[in-house]
Write a protein that holds these residues in place. Structure first.
Motif, PDB file in Angstrom:
ATOM      1  N   GLN A 127       0.845  -1.194   0.000  1.00  0.00           N
ATOM      2  CA  GLN A 127       0.000   0.000   0.000  1.00  0.00           C
ATOM      3  C   GLN A 127       0.881   1.246   0.000  1.00  0.00           C
ATOM      4  N   PRO A 128       0.369   2.374  -0.492  1.00  0.00           N
ATOM      5  CA  PRO A 128       1.111   3.633  -0.361  1.00  0.00           C
ATOM      6  C   PRO A 128       1.237   4.034   1.103  1.00  0.00           C
ATOM      7  N   SER A 130       0.771   5.780   4.487  1.00  0.00           N
ATOM      8  CA  SER A 130      -0.300   6.451   5.209  1.00  0.00           C
ATOM      9  C   SER A 130       0.278   7.012   6.498  1.00  0.00           C
ATOM     10  N   ASP A 163       2.197   1.193   5.674  1.00  0.00           N
ATOM     11  CA  ASP A 163       2.015   1.005   4.230  1.00  0.00           C
ATOM     12  C   ASP A 163       1.645  -0.443   3.919  1.00  0.00           C
ATOM     13  N   HIS A 244       8.631  11.829   2.572  1.00  0.00           N
ATOM     14  CA  HIS A 244       7.519  12.773   2.754  1.00  0.00           C
ATOM     15  C   HIS A 244       7.998  14.063   3.417  1.00  0.00           C
ATOM     16  N   ARG A 273       7.908   8.996  -5.027  1.00  0.00           N
ATOM     17  CA  ARG A 273       6.574   9.563  -5.160  1.00  0.00           C
ATOM     18  C   ARG A 273       5.916   9.019  -6.421  1.00  0.00           C
ATOM     19  N   GLU A 276      -0.258   7.669  -6.906  1.00  0.00           N
ATOM     20  CA  GLU A 276      -1.122   7.176  -5.834  1.00  0.00           C
ATOM     21  C   GLU A 276      -0.554   7.423  -4.444  1.00  0.00           C
ATOM     22  N   GLY A 277       0.597   8.058  -4.369  1.00  0.00           N
ATOM     23  CA  GLY A 277       1.221   8.332  -3.078  1.00  0.00           C
ATOM     24  C   GLY A 277       2.653   7.830  -3.043  1.00  0.00           C
ATOM     25  N   ILE A 278       3.263   7.899  -1.880  1.00  0.00           N
ATOM     26  CA  ILE A 278       4.649   7.450  -1.726  1.00  0.00           C
ATOM     27  C   ILE A 278       4.681   5.939  -1.594  1.00  0.00           C
ATOM     28  N   ARG A 279       5.505   5.313  -2.425  1.00  0.00           N
ATOM     29  CA  ARG A 279       5.681   3.865  -2.406  1.00  0.00           C
ATOM     30  C   ARG A 279       7.113   3.550  -1.979  1.00  0.00           C
TER      31      ARG A 279
END
Length: 296
Positions: A127-128, A130, A163, A244, A273, A276-279
């Motif tokens: 998941q990205p 959070s 994540d 981030h 980045r 869908e967000g930071i992976r």
């Protein structure tokens, strides 16, 4: 009586008896849920994995992960170690695997040694990133047996991040505090009761700067892991969280963990980045240790 083969590995290390221990059941068909939990408790490692056929034939396998007390949606060193075991059994000839987990699909890039044998892997968090609540310093410091002055808050307060379904509290500490930290079980219990944002669970990932990399320690006594020598599912949200904060587009970072336990571990992370967000990813080497069979 049924016989189920298993293997154990040391993960995030290139030498035996370093890194984080893992037990893998490469063919777990016929093992029930309660038996999986009982076996994980019996092994008494931070995690044990059970490999099943995938729900989607486009994927390599379905992997269930259990710690000493419960099933987990995702974990880092079990993903890396299980991927290497699967590769040793002929999967991933093209160099990649896809593992189904509760938290989502874990993409795997296999690493091979000079002779072409599977030696390690890098896995992408399912998941990205959070980023959750910032937490008060005093109760978090108490959980690690530290005075509040040992917590560094210049860049961030102790912060929840995840994540893959395993929220970790990311805590920057001083060099002296990292060396002195000891988990205080009672303080963990009190923090969970006093801080509803924790959702009834608490794992601390302490880190400090060390040249171009980081040194880290992880405490999760409420799940039976007093201290963990290598925590991939904390390393990835930490890598993502630091990206981030930095505002950069991508970064790579090596994390040294487990030194204080006598099980040094090297976790190699990346973060980037995406739309869908930071992976983030984490990778490392593995060493086989034991093989045997469980009788059920």
């Amino acid at each position: 009586m049924r016989s189920h083969p298993f293997v154990t590995l040391d993960v995030f290390t290139a030498r035996r008896f370093g890194g984080n221990q893992l037990a893998v059941f490469p063919d777990a068909q016929g093992i029930g849920d309660a038996e999986m939990q009982a076996l994980a408790t019996e092994f008494n490692l931070s995690e044990t994995t059970f490999v099943l056929p995938p729900a989607d034939p486009a994927n390599t396998a379905r992997v269930r992960i259990f710690n000493r007390v419960a099933e987990m949606p995702f974990a880092g060193h079990p993903s890396v170690g299980t991927a290497v075991v699967l590769a040793q059994r002929g999967h991933g000839a093209e160099g990649r695997l896809r593992l189904e987990m509760i938290a989502g699909i874990v993409e795997v890039e296999l690493w091979r040694d000079a002779d072409g044998r599977p030696a390690g892997a890098a896995i992408g968090a399912p998941q990205p990133l959070s980023v959750g609540a910032a937490l008060p310093v005093a109760p978090i410091a108490a959980c690690a047996g530290l005075a509040p002055e040992g917590i560094v808050t210049v860049r961030h307060a102790p912060t929840l991040a995840a994540d893959g379904g395993n929220p970790r509290v990311l805590v920057e500490v001083t060099e002296a505090a990292l060396a002195a930290a000891r988990p205080e079980f009672g303080a963990f219990r009190q923090a969970v009761e006093a801080l509803p944002e924790l959702g009834g669970r608490l794992s601390l990932y302490l880190y400090r700067r060390d040249g171009a990399g980081l040194r880290a320690r992880m405490f999760s006594p409420l799940t039976g892991t007093w201290e963990d020598p290598a925590t991939g599912s904390a390393a990835t949200p930490l890598a993502g969280f630091l990206l981030h904060l930095s505002g950069a587009e991508s970064a790579s970072l090596d994390i040294l963990q487990g030194v204080e336990m006598g099980r040094p571990s090297l976790l190699r992370t990346t973060a980037r980045r995406t739309p869908e967000g930071i992976r983030a990813t984490v990778g490392g080497f593995c060493v086989p240790v034991l093989r045997g069979e469980a009788l059920l």
